[in-house]
Each structure stands twice: as C-alpha cells, then as structure tokens.
Motif scaffolding. Sequence first.
Motif, short mmCIF file in Angstrom:
data_model
loop_
_atom_site.label_atom_id
_atom_site.label_comp_id
_atom_site.label_asym_id
_atom_site.label_seq_id
_atom_site.Cartn_x
_atom_site.Cartn_y
_atom_site.Cartn_z
N ALA A 164 -3.64 5.17 -10.02
CA ALA A 164 -4.79 4.47 -10.63
C ALA A 164 -5.51 3.74 -9.49
CB ALA A 164 -4.31 3.50 -11.70
N THR A 165 -5.74 4.50 -8.42
CA THR A 165 -6.16 3.92 -7.14
C THR A 165 -7.68 3.85 -6.96
OG1 THR A 165 -5.80 6.14 -6.30
CG2 THR A 165 -4.10 4.52 -5.80
N GLY A 166 -8.45 4.19 -7.97
CA GLY A 166 -9.90 4.09 -7.85
C GLY A 166 -10.49 5.19 -6.98
N GLY A 167 -11.76 5.05 -6.63
CA GLY A 167 -12.49 6.14 -5.98
C GLY A 167 -12.68 5.99 -4.49
N TYR A 168 -13.74 6.65 -3.97
CA TYR A 168 -13.98 6.67 -2.52
C TYR A 168 -15.42 6.30 -2.15
CZ TYR A 168 -15.11 11.49 -3.98
OH TYR A 168 -15.60 12.59 -4.65
N ARG A 209 -14.09 -3.00 -0.50
CA ARG A 209 -13.41 -2.39 0.65
C ARG A 209 -12.17 -1.56 0.25
NH1 ARG A 209 -10.40 -0.78 3.75
NH2 ARG A 209 -9.89 -1.31 5.89
N ASP A 210 -11.60 -1.85 -0.94
CA ASP A 210 -10.38 -1.13 -1.37
C ASP A 210 -10.61 0.36 -1.61
OD1 ASP A 210 -8.82 -3.79 -2.25
OD2 ASP A 210 -10.86 -3.84 -3.03
N ASN A 211 -11.87 0.73 -1.92
CA ASN A 211 -12.11 2.08 -2.44
C ASN A 211 -12.43 3.10 -1.35
OD1 ASN A 211 -11.59 0.88 -4.82
ND2 ASN A 211 -13.65 0.99 -5.63
N THR A 212 -11.37 3.44 -0.60
CA THR A 212 -11.54 4.36 0.53
C THR A 212 -10.92 5.73 0.25
OG1 THR A 212 -9.54 3.38 1.45
CG2 THR A 212 -11.62 2.52 2.28
N GLY A 213 -10.59 5.99 -0.99
CA GLY A 213 -10.12 7.34 -1.35
C GLY A 213 -8.65 7.60 -1.09
N ASP A 214 -7.87 6.53 -0.91
CA ASP A 214 -6.43 6.70 -0.64
C ASP A 214 -5.74 7.62 -1.64
OD1 ASP A 214 -5.70 5.42 1.66
OD2 ASP A 214 -4.72 3.72 0.69
N GLY A 268 -3.15 12.30 9.48
CA GLY A 268 -2.42 11.02 9.47
C GLY A 268 -2.34 10.44 8.07
N ILE A 269 -1.66 9.28 7.96
CA ILE A 269 -1.57 8.66 6.63
C ILE A 269 -2.15 7.26 6.62
CG2 ILE A 269 0.30 10.06 5.66
CD1 ILE A 269 2.29 7.99 6.60
N ASP A 270 -2.87 6.91 7.70
CA ASP A 270 -3.57 5.61 7.71
C ASP A 270 -4.78 5.70 6.79
OD1 ASP A 270 -1.99 4.50 9.81
OD2 ASP A 270 -3.00 5.93 11.13
N GLU A 271 -5.28 4.52 6.45
CA GLU A 271 -6.47 4.48 5.58
C GLU A 271 -7.64 5.24 6.19
OE1 GLU A 271 -7.29 0.39 4.78
OE2 GLU A 271 -6.93 0.66 2.64
N TRP A 272 -7.86 5.03 7.50
CA TRP A 272 -9.03 5.67 8.12
C TRP A 272 -8.87 7.20 8.14
CZ3 TRP A 272 -8.41 8.85 12.21
CH2 TRP A 272 -7.27 8.68 12.99
N SER A 273 -7.62 7.66 8.29
CA SER A 273 -7.37 9.10 8.32
C SER A 273 -7.62 9.69 6.92
CB SER A 273 -5.94 9.37 8.78
OG SER A 273 -5.78 10.72 9.09
N ASN A 274 -7.19 8.95 5.91
CA ASN A 274 -7.48 9.37 4.52
C ASN A 274 -8.99 9.39 4.29
OD1 ASN A 274 -4.83 9.64 3.82
ND2 ASN A 274 -4.64 7.67 2.80
N ALA A 275 -9.65 8.36 4.81
CA ALA A 275 -11.11 8.26 4.62
C ALA A 275 -11.81 9.45 5.28
CB ALA A 275 -11.62 6.95 5.20
N ALA A 276 -11.36 9.81 6.48
CA ALA A 276 -11.98 10.94 7.19
C ALA A 276 -11.67 12.25 6.45
CB ALA A 276 -11.46 11.00 8.63
N LEU A 277 -10.44 12.38 5.94
CA LEU A 277 -10.07 13.59 5.20
C LEU A 277 -10.96 13.77 3.96
CD1 LEU A 277 -8.20 15.97 4.39
CD2 LEU A 277 -6.71 14.29 3.30
N ILE A 278 -11.12 12.69 3.18
CA ILE A 278 -11.92 12.79 1.95
C ILE A 278 -13.38 13.09 2.31
CG2 ILE A 278 -12.73 11.52 -0.10
CD1 ILE A 278 -9.74 12.50 -0.07
N SER A 279 -13.87 12.50 3.41
CA SER A 279 -15.25 12.74 3.84
C SER A 279 -15.41 14.22 4.24
CB SER A 279 -15.60 11.85 5.03
OG SER A 279 -15.37 10.51 4.70
N ARG A 284 0.84 -1.20 0.00
CA ARG A 284 0.00 0.00 0.00
C ARG A 284 0.87 1.25 0.00
NH1 ARG A 284 -1.83 3.09 4.58
NH2 ARG A 284 -3.06 4.78 3.67
N VAL A 285 0.65 2.12 -0.98
CA VAL A 285 1.38 3.40 -1.00
C VAL A 285 0.72 4.31 0.03
CG1 VAL A 285 1.93 5.44 -2.38
CG2 VAL A 285 2.12 3.15 -3.38
N MET A 286 1.54 4.86 0.95
CA MET A 286 0.92 5.68 2.00
C MET A 286 1.28 7.16 1.94
SD MET A 286 2.69 4.26 5.41
CE MET A 286 4.43 4.31 5.72
N ALA A 287 2.31 7.51 1.17
CA ALA A 287 2.62 8.94 0.98
C ALA A 287 3.43 9.11 -0.29
CB ALA A 287 3.39 9.47 2.18
#
Length: 481
Positions: free
Chosen positions: A171-175, A186-191, A430-441, A140-143
Amino acid sequence: MIYIIGSGIAGLSAAISLKMSNYPVTVITKRVQGGSSYESRGGIAAATAPNDSPELHAQDTIAVGDGLCDVKSVDYFTREALEAIETLEKWGFEFDKDLRLEAGHSRRRVHHRMDSTGMFLTNFLLKLATKLGINIVEDRVMALKVRGNVVKGFITTGGVSIDDADSVILATGGYAYLWSYTSNPRDNTGDGVALAFRAGAVVGDLEFVQFHPTVTVIDGESFLLTETLRGEGAVLINDKGERFAFKYHEKGELAPRDVLSRAIYNEYRLGRRVYMDLKPIDNFEIKFPSVNEFLRRHGLTRNDLIPVVPGAHYSIGGVRVNIRGESTIRGLYAIGEVANTGLHGANRLASNSLLEALVMGINMPLHIGEDWEGPDLNDGEVLNVKLPSGSREMGLEEIRRLNWDYLGIIRDGDELSRLISIYEDVYLTGIDEWSNAALISYLTAKAALMRKESRGSHYRADYPSRDDARFRRRIYFRMMD
Ligand code: FAD
C-alpha cells in the motif's frame, strides 16, 4: 501474520478492517504521516445523492478514462463506493453534509471534510488503528522475498527480515514525485512498484501519469489548488486577462484534467503566465480554510491572482492486480495508488483514487482467504524486460528534472528515446530509493515510447490522435530473469 506496507488511506483502512475481522496485522511504513493520503484535499466520490446512481458514476469514470477503463473494475468500485462511505461513518468518521462537484462528474458526489479530507481521514484512521492495538513500525521495505512465485516476506533498511508472512499487502502509493513539478510528497518515489517488479510481478499502464492542472509554487512551497475551487466558481486567466480555458474545451475550467493541464502548459509555451482568480467563490474562507491559510502564510488574500502550473499528481500505472488486489505473485496484494486495477483507464476521474484505496482496504477481509485468481492479462501485451547493466548513480533531483523535461505533459518519440538511453547507463538493479526511482522512470519512458498515440493523460506531439485499432490495449512489463 499479514504485513501491510504503507500507512496511507489504503494501508490503514486494510489494517483496521482486517484487525476487526480478527486477522493478525502489522504495518511497516517509511513515514507514518507520509504519502499522498495526508495531503489529499477534495474528497471521495460516491453516488449517494438521490439524483445519482453507481451507473452514472460509472459512465463518468468511463468517459474520462478514454477507452481504457476495465469495465468490471469500474462497476465494482462505483457500486462498492456506497458501502465504503457507510463503513467510514459506522467507524465514526464525519463528512461535511454537502456533496461537492468536481470536473468530469455529472452530479455532486464528492464526500469531503472541509478542504482537507485526507488529513482528517488519515488522522482518524491512525487514531482508530492505535485504539485497536495495531502495530505500526517506521521502516523502509527494500526487497520482497519470493520463492516459487509465492511471497514469503521482505527485508527492510532497518535490518528486519521476514520469511514467514501469510500475505504481504503493498500500500506504498505511487510515483508522481518523480517529476520536478508535482503535488506529491517526497515519499512517493515508486518504491512499491519497483519492489514488485524486481520480485517478478507484472506491472502495467505506467505511461499514464496524471498531471494536475493547478499546482501553485510560492516561496518554494508547492500547494495543490484543488479541483473543487474551480467547481465552486474559480476561473483561470492569463496575463493578458483572457479567460482562455474555453479556447481549449467547451467545459472551460471544468474540462478533463489532461486537457486543462495541456492548455495551461501551452499558455506558458506561448510566453504567457497563468493565474487562478478565486474572487467568484462564495464563502471562500469557510469552504476552503486550508487554501486561505496557505495564502495568509504567504501574505496573500483571495483577492490576489494566484500563479498556477500543472504538476505530476497521480500515477495510474502500477502493480497489475484484480479487484481483490491480487497480483501475479501468490500472496502479494497491491492496493491503493500502487495498484493498477484498470478503474482509471488512461485518465483518472477526480476523487476516484481515495475511493479505490478505501474500497480495496475495507474489503480486504472478504478476499484474503479466497482462492487465488490473480489479474486477467488478456487486455494487453506482457513484455519481458531485461534490465540494462548500467553502473552510473543518479540523484533523485536529476531524475525528476529529466522526467519533467522528456517525460512530461507533452511527449515526443525522439526525446523519449534519448531519455531511455540515458537511463540505460544508470544502475537500475540496485534497491536504493534512487535506483527504484530510475527503474520506474525507465519503464515509464519505455511504455510512453511504445504507445504511439495520444490517449487520456498520455500525449504524444508526434502522434496527437487516439489509435484504437493498435492501442486500445495495455502495456505490461515483467522482469526477465
Ligand atoms: P499513500 O497515501 O501515498 O501512502 C503510501 C504509504 O506508503 C506512505 O505511508 C509511505 O510512507 C509508504 N511507503 C512507500 N514506500 C514504502 C516502502 N518502501 N516501505 C515502507 N513504506 C513505504 N484523490 C482523491 O480521490 N481525492 C482527492 O481529493 C485527492 N486529492 C489529492 C491531493 C493531493 C495534494 C495529492 C498529492 C493527491 C490527491 N489525491 C486525491 C490522490 C490520493 O490522495 C492518493 O491516490 C491516495 O491517497 C493514495 O493512497 P495510498 O494509501 O495508496 O498511498
């Protein structure tokens, strides 16, 4: 080395096309068979029929896009569609012979392979990529690493650190997984959108999230009942036995997705339940084997009424790019659903997203060496966003529930303001998936609050009309240093 992040149809088609043109490529992906591509069913729109043309395809795209399509993008993708289909066939992929009709299309133009186009195509591309010796790594690319507005590389959760990338292609798809009811995996969390935003790229159109009208959830399993079912004759009825869709739109079950999603949502608000009746479809078992298999698994047949709800399906917003995929950061491309090209405007015409992913992927070798232009941002406002300094950790399930409740099919200013203040307390840096998810939201809620009108997939109960004078513009965000 060119690094491609993601192994959906966008990432794989880019990798294959670049490799065939002798570029060195590596694919990094969270999950090889992850992403929406593998799940996609209906097909790919392209005006190949004798009674069709790219101009007609463009007209249909613009009509559904509700005043926000980028006409240059629409012309490009509808024209390039023909060559993309030809290229896939040249590579050896076989479509079924017939073309299908989907909502919003004035002609039969959906190229498909039974009712599991995405699975067949992704498996085909994976096999071809392996045959060509393309290196595909699960990580997983995180930054991203960016210096002087030029992308240099990235770091991964697996400990890889790259500093000398020639280019990075997101090419990471959507959110759209960020809503409780969704058709997405589950992969599409907006990373990818979060990675680019944190690196300084401009993102846009985030408020436009398309809800698919007909997702079914049976015994906890979500399954998309593809639009082609309705194109082939399936009808919607409520528990009073009424075929209600014509009450909301003259095209009934073939109304644009946003209208039909709101119609079904409204039936639920009126206390009714909504079902799809598959009986009118001829040769159902042959045309829709995967739907048939899903029903069989759950002890149902086509003669049963299938319960349906609308679910978040496609994120129109993303990293702002031009038709070549160039973002506002040099060397950083975004292609497929993570990208925002303006093709879909405020609402996506069915089967145009696989098309966009494929055209951008296949055409990558034509663009990769060209002078960098980046996207034109004159069609909107670029707002600098300072991230709030909240510290609360928030699980993905809580984010999904909040988004469903406050950022769903029907939105309202007070509820959006409340949601924004909740996210302001969350650790968004943060750079975790959930932090990215909250940021996009958080960013999506901000854009939805700013857009005080209803247009395409964005509906505000407190502003139910379209307001061209003030809002025929995009909302772009860039992170403030
Ligand atoms: P995806 O296929 O979503 O792939 C994203 C990839 O990125 C995955 O491999 C994932 O593992 C990887 N990734 C994500 N984050 C990271 C990270 N941080 N690091 C590394 N890798 C990462 N569109 C149509 O046009 N026609 C249809 O018939 C159709 N049907 C659909 C049916 C369903 C059920 C769904 C969910 C969508 C459908 N769509 C359809 C939409 C379409 O499938 C998607 O828009 C398209 O597949 C997106 O492709 P993509 O390659 O951009 O992203």
